[in-house]
Write a protein that holds these residues in place. Sequence first.
Motif, mmCIF file in Angstrom:
data_model
loop_
_atom_site.group_PDB
_atom_site.id
_atom_site.type_symbol
_atom_site.label_atom_id
_atom_site.label_comp_id
_atom_site.label_asym_id
_atom_site.label_seq_id
_atom_site.Cartn_x
_atom_site.Cartn_y
_atom_site.Cartn_z
ATOM 1 N N GLY A 495 0.848 -1.196 0.000
ATOM 2 C CA GLY A 495 0.000 0.000 0.000
ATOM 3 C C GLY A 495 0.875 1.233 0.000
ATOM 4 N N GLY A 496 1.453 1.571 -1.155
ATOM 5 C CA GLY A 496 2.384 2.689 -1.236
ATOM 6 C C GLY A 496 1.671 4.030 -1.180
ATOM 7 N N GLY A 497 2.340 5.043 -0.597
ATOM 8 C CA GLY A 497 1.757 6.364 -0.469
ATOM 9 C C GLY A 497 1.615 7.081 -1.804
ATOM 10 N N ASN A 498 0.661 8.005 -1.848
ATOM 11 C CA ASN A 498 0.394 8.791 -3.048
ATOM 12 C C ASN A 498 0.216 10.242 -2.628
ATOM 13 N N VAL A 539 -4.854 0.030 -4.712
ATOM 14 C CA VAL A 539 -5.088 -0.654 -5.987
ATOM 15 C C VAL A 539 -3.740 -1.024 -6.599
ATOM 16 N N ALA A 540 -3.787 -1.978 -7.522
ATOM 17 C CA ALA A 540 -2.558 -2.473 -8.142
ATOM 18 C C ALA A 540 -1.886 -1.387 -8.983
ATOM 19 N N ASN A 541 -0.565 -1.288 -8.846
ATOM 20 C CA ASN A 541 0.196 -0.377 -9.684
ATOM 21 C C ASN A 541 0.232 -0.883 -11.123
ATOM 22 N N PRO A 542 0.327 0.027 -12.095
ATOM 23 C CA PRO A 542 0.480 -0.417 -13.483
ATOM 24 C C PRO A 542 1.780 -1.203 -13.654
ATOM 25 N N PHE A 550 -2.139 3.678 -3.030
ATOM 26 C CA PHE A 550 -3.429 4.284 -2.670
ATOM 27 C C PHE A 550 -3.868 5.248 -3.766
ATOM 28 N N GLN A 551 -5.157 5.160 -4.099
ATOM 29 C CA GLN A 551 -5.743 6.021 -5.118
ATOM 30 C C GLN A 551 -7.135 6.467 -4.670
ATOM 31 N N ASN A 552 -7.569 7.634 -5.178
ATOM 32 C CA ASN A 552 -8.976 8.028 -5.026
ATOM 33 C C ASN A 552 -9.780 7.284 -6.072
#
Length: 699
Positions: A495-498, A539-542, A550-552
């Motif tokens: 769960g990497g920061g954004n 969510v999964a990274n590309p 983490f994404q909205n």
Amino acid sequence: MKNTVASLAATVPTLLWITVSLAAPNAEEEDLALVYGDKNTVSIATGSPQPLQRAPSTATVITAEDIAAMGAKDLDEVLETVPGVHVERSYIEYTPMYQFRGIVGNPTNPQVLMLQNGISINTLFRGDRGQAWGGLPLDNIARIEVIRGPGSALYGADAYAGVINIITKTAKDIDGTKIGARGGSFATWNTWAQHGGKWGEVEVAAYVNVGATDGFKKTIIEDSQTSRDQFFGTHVSEAPGPVNTGYDSVDANLDLAYDKWRLRSGYKLRDNLGMGVGQTATLDPIGTETSERINADLSWNDAQFAKNWGLGFMASFLHYKEDANNYHMFPAGTRLGPFNYPDGMIGSPGRWERQIRISAFANYTGFTDHNLRIGWGHDDLNLYKTRTLKNFFLLPNGLPMPTGAVTDYGSIQPHILPHTRIDDYFYLQDEWSFAPDWTLTAGVRYDSYSDFGATVNPRLAMVWNVDLDLTAKFLWGRAFRAPSFNEQYGINPSGGGNPGLQPETMDTYEVDISWQARRDTEVNLSFFQYDLAQIISAVANPAPAPGLAFQNTGKQYGRGLELETTWDATSSLRLTGNYSFQTSIDETHNQDAGYMPHHHVYARSDWRFMQPWLASVQVNWVGDRKRAYGDARPPIRDYTTIDLTLRTDNSKKGWDFAASIRNLFDATVLEPSLAPGTSLPYDLPMPGRSFYLQATFSF
């Protein structure tokens, strides 16, 4: 489910009928309503005390007398009795998650703002009360006020799904000295002392509580290591094995008041806190965590500062430390890809936070039929120190490589770096009695954050006193949840920061009806609907980037109702209860959002069968819980628990005693594990039957 409903339908009326029948011949002349403290006023809705029935929010008040009657020993047990609220658990340390109206987070709980005496105690890293929460004793709590629904127009960030305000006891609440001790199941014990009085012109209230528990030892049948053992041909999982829920505790508070000034301070230590299941949904009987919370606030209030003016200000400080002691993320002998971990995969992250808050407000009543409140504040929020001890190094593809001894990787591969967040805010609120029996409360708050920008959150509330005994409310509010520091700045493949995250937002519409049906009967009915947007999820990274970020993303809507009633059946018998229904839909997948009960029933009878004895029976039924999208496990099983409490309630100084049996019939209680089904396929077991005895002496 049908069997459970039938059982509940038979049990509750039977218990109430027995209690009524026994109480009638021994009815006391004393008015039972006097036993439950001041439940008719609330301050959390507008910032100033006002009648609960006319407050412009859907609110619940629980007094110290309520807490004693229900036999609760921890905050979690109290909040489970609030309509629309269910207490779930994280698999990590069994940290409680206070879920309001079907709004469920990840294994953290940042959608709820918790205040202590009106000041946020949410932490920065996770956005909730902290992973190493370790419960909260109730002996020094005067009252708990809960808003179900948005509160951002007054309280800002995280006053989203709900707001909980814990109000501690003052010298007037204690009035003397009290010592107490409690012991019971799971080698649990607590001792405490309280004093309330005057030192010259200064009102003094002091409290200290020391305790410990081994925690319950319910069995986890399979954990995440079970499936890895099957894949790699190893046999190192601790499952089947017990959860680890023990801890040592120290709580202390000091409250000093002089004229219009008040100084409060507090200390909360949780040591040797067990990992529940474990940090990675893998049983960890070795790792523990320590948390330490130090707080202080100084306030001044003058409701009659000048003609038509009331003024106040507050300055507060909160220091929070959360320090791990050798999490065994995976047990000794684990194999991951080409790597073996003979000592297990070990991590010991640590974080130190400092929060400084300054605020001021003014009330103005010089305009006819208006009560204006203006507020300003500045929050300096600083995650000022971090530490990352571990025995592995993450490769560019996200695979952990063992490195032998536990080493400090804080300088080359930290789990998060220090960060600071500044929030400057301003709010305006007007309570306008524009016609007889009609009041319109309008408010708006503007927050300017140093990292993700500005946000504006308004609210409107129309309160109509239809009749002397009937009040209707029409409510709308907008709220936001700020991204936690971990969601913005965390360094973790799971769960990497954004840094580009924006707040989650929510609009809520409510209709409330309060009816004093008779002098001895009160009924409250609430209907609600909400819409969530910009939900923060991992969510999964590309490709080819490893891991999650983490994404909205995603939306959710929900609706439901909450019905609660209180009936003083006789002068010595009170019956209370509530029913909650909610349904929440994940709009991304057009499916139930999952995990929260669609139906929740709570009922309690309090019988003063002879002075000074009081007996209480409470029933809690949780039913119809679905799984979220992608979780193929069967629905979570329903459960019914029944608790009994017998206590004395002396109005004079001297001894008081209490005995309580929780989960009388040893029902199987499971809370959903939010980890994927392959990690914890059989959910989180909760305690079975337990017993507690308590003695206090006042002088």
